[in-house]
Write a protein that holds these residues in place. Structure first.
Motif, PDB file in Angstrom:
ATOM      1  N   LEU A  58       1.055  -0.930   0.265  1.00  0.00           N
ATOM      2  CA  LEU A  58      -0.170   0.412  -0.074  1.00  0.00           C
ATOM      3  C   LEU A  58       0.664   0.790   0.122  1.00  0.00           C
ATOM      4  CD1 LEU A  58      -2.700  -1.187   2.648  1.00  0.00           C
ATOM      5  CD2 LEU A  58      -3.053  -1.173  -0.271  1.00  0.00           C
ATOM      6  N   ALA A  59       1.935   1.485   0.567  1.00  0.00           N
ATOM      7  CA  ALA A  59       2.943   2.720   0.485  1.00  0.00           C
ATOM      8  C   ALA A  59       4.603   2.190   1.008  1.00  0.00           C
ATOM      9  CB  ALA A  59       2.574   3.032   1.719  1.00  0.00           C
ATOM     10  N   ARG A  60       4.936   2.834   1.176  1.00  0.00           N
ATOM     11  CA  ARG A  60       6.822   2.616   0.801  1.00  0.00           C
ATOM     12  C   ARG A  60       7.206   3.980   1.358  1.00  0.00           C
ATOM     13  NH1 ARG A  60       5.785   0.549  -4.356  1.00  0.00           N
ATOM     14  NH2 ARG A  60       6.382  -1.376  -4.235  1.00  0.00           N
ATOM     15  N   SER A  61       8.686   3.644   2.782  1.00  0.00           N
ATOM     16  CA  SER A  61       9.616   4.232   3.132  1.00  0.00           C
ATOM     17  C   SER A  61       8.088   6.200   3.949  1.00  0.00           C
ATOM     18  CB  SER A  61      10.007   5.139   2.065  1.00  0.00           C
ATOM     19  OG  SER A  61      10.898   4.455   1.238  1.00  0.00           O
ATOM     20  N   TYR A  62       8.219   5.442   4.977  1.00  0.00           N
ATOM     21  CA  TYR A  62       7.672   6.372   6.148  1.00  0.00           C
ATOM     22  C   TYR A  62       9.202   7.402   6.624  1.00  0.00           C
ATOM     23  CZ  TYR A  62       5.100   7.045  10.527  1.00  0.00           C
ATOM     24  OH  TYR A  62       4.554   7.394  11.027  1.00  0.00           O
ATOM     25  N   GLY A  63       8.074   8.215   6.459  1.00  0.00           N
ATOM     26  CA  GLY A  63       8.996  10.361   7.034  1.00  0.00           C
ATOM     27  C   GLY A  63      10.485   9.784   7.521  1.00  0.00           C
ATOM     28  N   GLU A  64      11.294   9.644   7.198  1.00  0.00           N
ATOM     29  CA  GLU A  64      12.359  10.016   8.534  1.00  0.00           C
ATOM     30  C   GLU A  64      11.650  11.581   9.363  1.00  0.00           C
ATOM     31  OE1 GLU A  64      16.692  10.251   7.437  1.00  0.00           O
ATOM     32  OE2 GLU A  64      15.743   8.766   5.422  1.00  0.00           O
ATOM     33  N   GLY A  65      12.355  11.020  10.543  1.00  0.00           N
ATOM     34  CA  GLY A  65      12.313  12.771  11.755  1.00  0.00           C
ATOM     35  C   GLY A  65      10.769  12.529  11.848  1.00  0.00           C
ATOM     36  N   ALA A  66       9.698  11.624  11.679  1.00  0.00           N
ATOM     37  CA  ALA A  66       8.065  12.113  11.854  1.00  0.00           C
ATOM     38  C   ALA A  66       7.869  11.052  13.265  1.00  0.00           C
ATOM     39  CB  ALA A  66       7.634  11.395  10.480  1.00  0.00           C
ATOM     40  N   ALA A  67       7.250  11.063  13.674  1.00  0.00           N
ATOM     41  CA  ALA A  67       6.648  10.541  14.882  1.00  0.00           C
ATOM     42  C   ALA A  67       6.715   8.989  14.448  1.00  0.00           C
ATOM     43  CB  ALA A  67       5.365  11.335  15.429  1.00  0.00           C
ATOM     44  N   PRO A  68       6.547   8.031  15.267  1.00  0.00           N
ATOM     45  CA  PRO A  68       6.804   6.780  15.218  1.00  0.00           C
ATOM     46  C   PRO A  68       5.298   6.315  14.396  1.00  0.00           C
ATOM     47  CG  PRO A  68       7.475   7.423  17.695  1.00  0.00           C
ATOM     48  CD  PRO A  68       6.768   8.748  16.881  1.00  0.00           C
ATOM     49  N   PHE A  69       5.787   5.344  13.562  1.00  0.00           N
ATOM     50  CA  PHE A  69       4.552   5.027  13.556  1.00  0.00           C
ATOM     51  C   PHE A  69       3.150   4.529  14.255  1.00  0.00           C
ATOM     52  CE2 PHE A  69       1.863   0.833  11.920  1.00  0.00           C
ATOM     53  CZ  PHE A  69       1.580   1.844  10.295  1.00  0.00           C
ATOM     54  N   PRO A  70       2.277   4.845  14.308  1.00  0.00           N
ATOM     55  CA  PRO A  70       1.368   4.813  14.953  1.00  0.00           C
ATOM     56  C   PRO A  70       0.673   2.702  15.052  1.00  0.00           C
ATOM     57  CG  PRO A  70      -0.035   6.156  13.354  1.00  0.00           C
ATOM     58  CD  PRO A  70       1.739   5.825  13.280  1.00  0.00           C
ATOM     59  N   ARG A  71       1.366   1.738  15.308  1.00  0.00           N
ATOM     60  CA  ARG A  71       1.277   0.011  15.138  1.00  0.00           C
ATOM     61  C   ARG A  71      -1.297  -0.040  15.213  1.00  0.00           C
ATOM     62  NH1 ARG A  71       4.924  -1.411  12.443  1.00  0.00           N
ATOM     63  NH2 ARG A  71       3.711  -3.614  12.965  1.00  0.00           N
ATOM     64  N   GLU A  72      -1.374   1.047  16.240  1.00  0.00           N
ATOM     65  CA  GLU A  72      -2.898   0.903  16.307  1.00  0.00           C
ATOM     66  C   GLU A  72      -3.248   0.576  15.194  1.00  0.00           C
ATOM     67  OE1 GLU A  72      -2.160   5.134  17.226  1.00  0.00           O
ATOM     68  OE2 GLU A  72      -1.245   3.231  17.704  1.00  0.00           O
ATOM     69  N   LEU A  73      -3.179   1.455  14.335  1.00  0.00           N
ATOM     70  CA  LEU A  73      -4.019   1.511  13.302  1.00  0.00           C
ATOM     71  C   LEU A  73      -3.796   0.067  11.922  1.00  0.00           C
ATOM     72  CD1 LEU A  73      -2.610   4.701  11.023  1.00  0.00           C
ATOM     73  CD2 LEU A  73      -4.718   4.421  12.252  1.00  0.00           C
ATOM     74  N   LEU A  74      -2.756  -0.755  12.683  1.00  0.00           N
ATOM     75  CA  LEU A  74      -3.023  -2.128  11.921  1.00  0.00           C
ATOM     76  C   LEU A  74      -4.142  -2.532  12.207  1.00  0.00           C
ATOM     77  CD1 LEU A  74       0.948  -2.742  12.221  1.00  0.00           C
ATOM     78  CD2 LEU A  74      -0.656  -2.081  10.303  1.00  0.00           C
ATOM     79  N   ALA A  75      -4.812  -2.802  13.449  1.00  0.00           N
ATOM     80  CA  ALA A  75      -5.784  -3.212  13.620  1.00  0.00           C
ATOM     81  C   ALA A  75      -7.360  -2.787  13.345  1.00  0.00           C
ATOM     82  CB  ALA A  75      -6.136  -2.824  14.947  1.00  0.00           C
ATOM     83  N   GLU A  76      -6.640  -1.274  12.301  1.00  0.00           N
ATOM     84  CA  GLU A  76      -8.042  -1.071  11.450  1.00  0.00           C
ATOM     85  C   GLU A  76      -8.211  -1.339   9.973  1.00  0.00           C
ATOM     86  OE1 GLU A  76      -8.141   2.871  12.461  1.00  0.00           O
ATOM     87  OE2 GLU A  76      -7.941   3.326  14.097  1.00  0.00           O
ATOM     88  N   MET A  77      -6.650  -2.079   9.572  1.00  0.00           N
ATOM     89  CA  MET A  77      -7.013  -2.684   8.387  1.00  0.00           C
ATOM     90  C   MET A  77      -8.107  -2.981   7.704  1.00  0.00           C
ATOM     91  SD  MET A  77      -3.173  -2.309   7.744  1.00  0.00           S
ATOM     92  CE  MET A  77      -3.520  -2.438   6.078  1.00  0.00           C
ATOM     93  N   PRO A  78      -8.745  -3.099   6.528  1.00  0.00           N
ATOM     94  CA  PRO A  78      -9.308  -4.198   6.068  1.00  0.00           C
ATOM     95  C   PRO A  78      -9.399  -5.714   6.344  1.00  0.00           C
ATOM     96  CG  PRO A  78      -9.233  -2.245   4.659  1.00  0.00           C
ATOM     97  CD  PRO A  78      -7.610  -2.163   5.506  1.00  0.00           C
ATOM     98  N   SER A  79     -10.559  -6.247   6.446  1.00  0.00           N
ATOM     99  CA  SER A  79     -10.175  -7.168   6.484  1.00  0.00           C
ATOM    100  C   SER A  79     -11.931  -7.832   6.388  1.00  0.00           C
ATOM    101  CB  SER A  79     -10.567  -7.554   7.666  1.00  0.00           C
ATOM    102  OG  SER A  79      -9.787  -8.772   8.144  1.00  0.00           O
ATOM    103  N   GLY A  80     -11.454  -9.060   5.643  1.00  0.00           N
ATOM    104  CA  GLY A  80     -12.578  -9.550   4.820  1.00  0.00           C
ATOM    105  C   GLY A  80     -13.352  -9.623   3.419  1.00  0.00           C
ATOM    106  N   ALA A  81     -12.916  -8.533   2.905  1.00  0.00           N
ATOM    107  CA  ALA A  81     -13.881  -8.026   1.274  1.00  0.00           C
ATOM    108  C   ALA A  81     -12.900  -8.835   0.267  1.00  0.00           C
ATOM    109  CB  ALA A  81     -13.341  -6.869   0.343  1.00  0.00           C
ATOM    110  N   GLY A  82     -13.496  -9.444  -0.471  1.00  0.00           N
ATOM    111  CA  GLY A  82     -13.139 -10.782  -1.052  1.00  0.00           C
ATOM    112  C   GLY A  82     -13.228 -10.768  -2.793  1.00  0.00           C
TER     113      GLY A  82
END
Length: 182
Positions: free
Chosen positions: A128-152
């Motif tokens: 979906l995306a590449r290269s998280y910005g240097e110097g940015a706030a840490p990646f918010p890992r909690e967003l992974l729980a919100e990723m789409p699931s089930g659509a086929g």
């Protein structure tokens, strides 16, 4: 030509990924986001190929005989450091044994043409995306729980894709090869 073989992601699965990305993109400082029309599962990266050899590659891919399969989104994850990932990806569930068989079939078909399979274990995913910005706030890992699931979707074809650097969408389908009905 820079080429790879892939399964396109279509229908509701592509729509759900696109909606999630649209919502999260302002919060996630990745440098490169994949265009929704470019969502795919890579089966084999081939690299550079002279146009004169395209016919033999197409012929090899026509010989891949695997059944179509049902796949669905299954959350997601990242590759690389957890605070600044290299890649944000969507996971796949469904007919994974058939997907592995398809990967092996593509590698087997292209190897006689000089394409060398990767040494690392095959891990099916949708980038979906590449290269998280240097110097940015840490990646918010909690967003992974919100990723789409089930659509086929039914994966009923493989595609030969050409990379068009610095364009969006970046990938152009230059060949389609149907999978067999079960």
């Amino acid at each position: 030509m820079r080429l790879f073989v892939a399964l396109p992601v279509r229908g509701a699965a592509a729509d759900e990924l696109s909606e999630w990305v649209h919502t999260q993109r302002p919060r996630l400082p990745f440098r490169k986001w994949v265009h929704a029309q470019d969502y795919h599962i890579t089966l084999q990266f081939l690299g550079e190929l002279e146009e004169a050899r395209l016919g033999e590659l197409r012929h090899a891919l026509e010989g891949v005989r695997v059944n179509e399969m049902s796949l669905r989104l299954n959350g997601g994850g990242t590759f690389g450091p957890s605070v600044a990932p290299r890649v944000l990806w969507s996971d796949i569930a469904g007919d994974l044994a058939e997907l592995q068989e398809l990967h092996r079939g593509v590698v087997h078909a292209t190897q006689p043409l000089g394409f060398i399979p990767e040494e690392r274990r095959y891990t099916a995913h949708i980038t979906l995306a590449r290269s998280y910005g240097e110097g940015a706030a840490p990646f918010p890992r909690e967003l992974l729980a919100e990723m789409p699931s089930g659509a086929g979707w039914t994966a009923d074809r493989i595609v030969l894709m050409r990379t068009r650097m610095h364009e969006s969408p970046m990938y152009e389908i230059i060949g389609e090869y149907g999978l067999q009905k079960p």
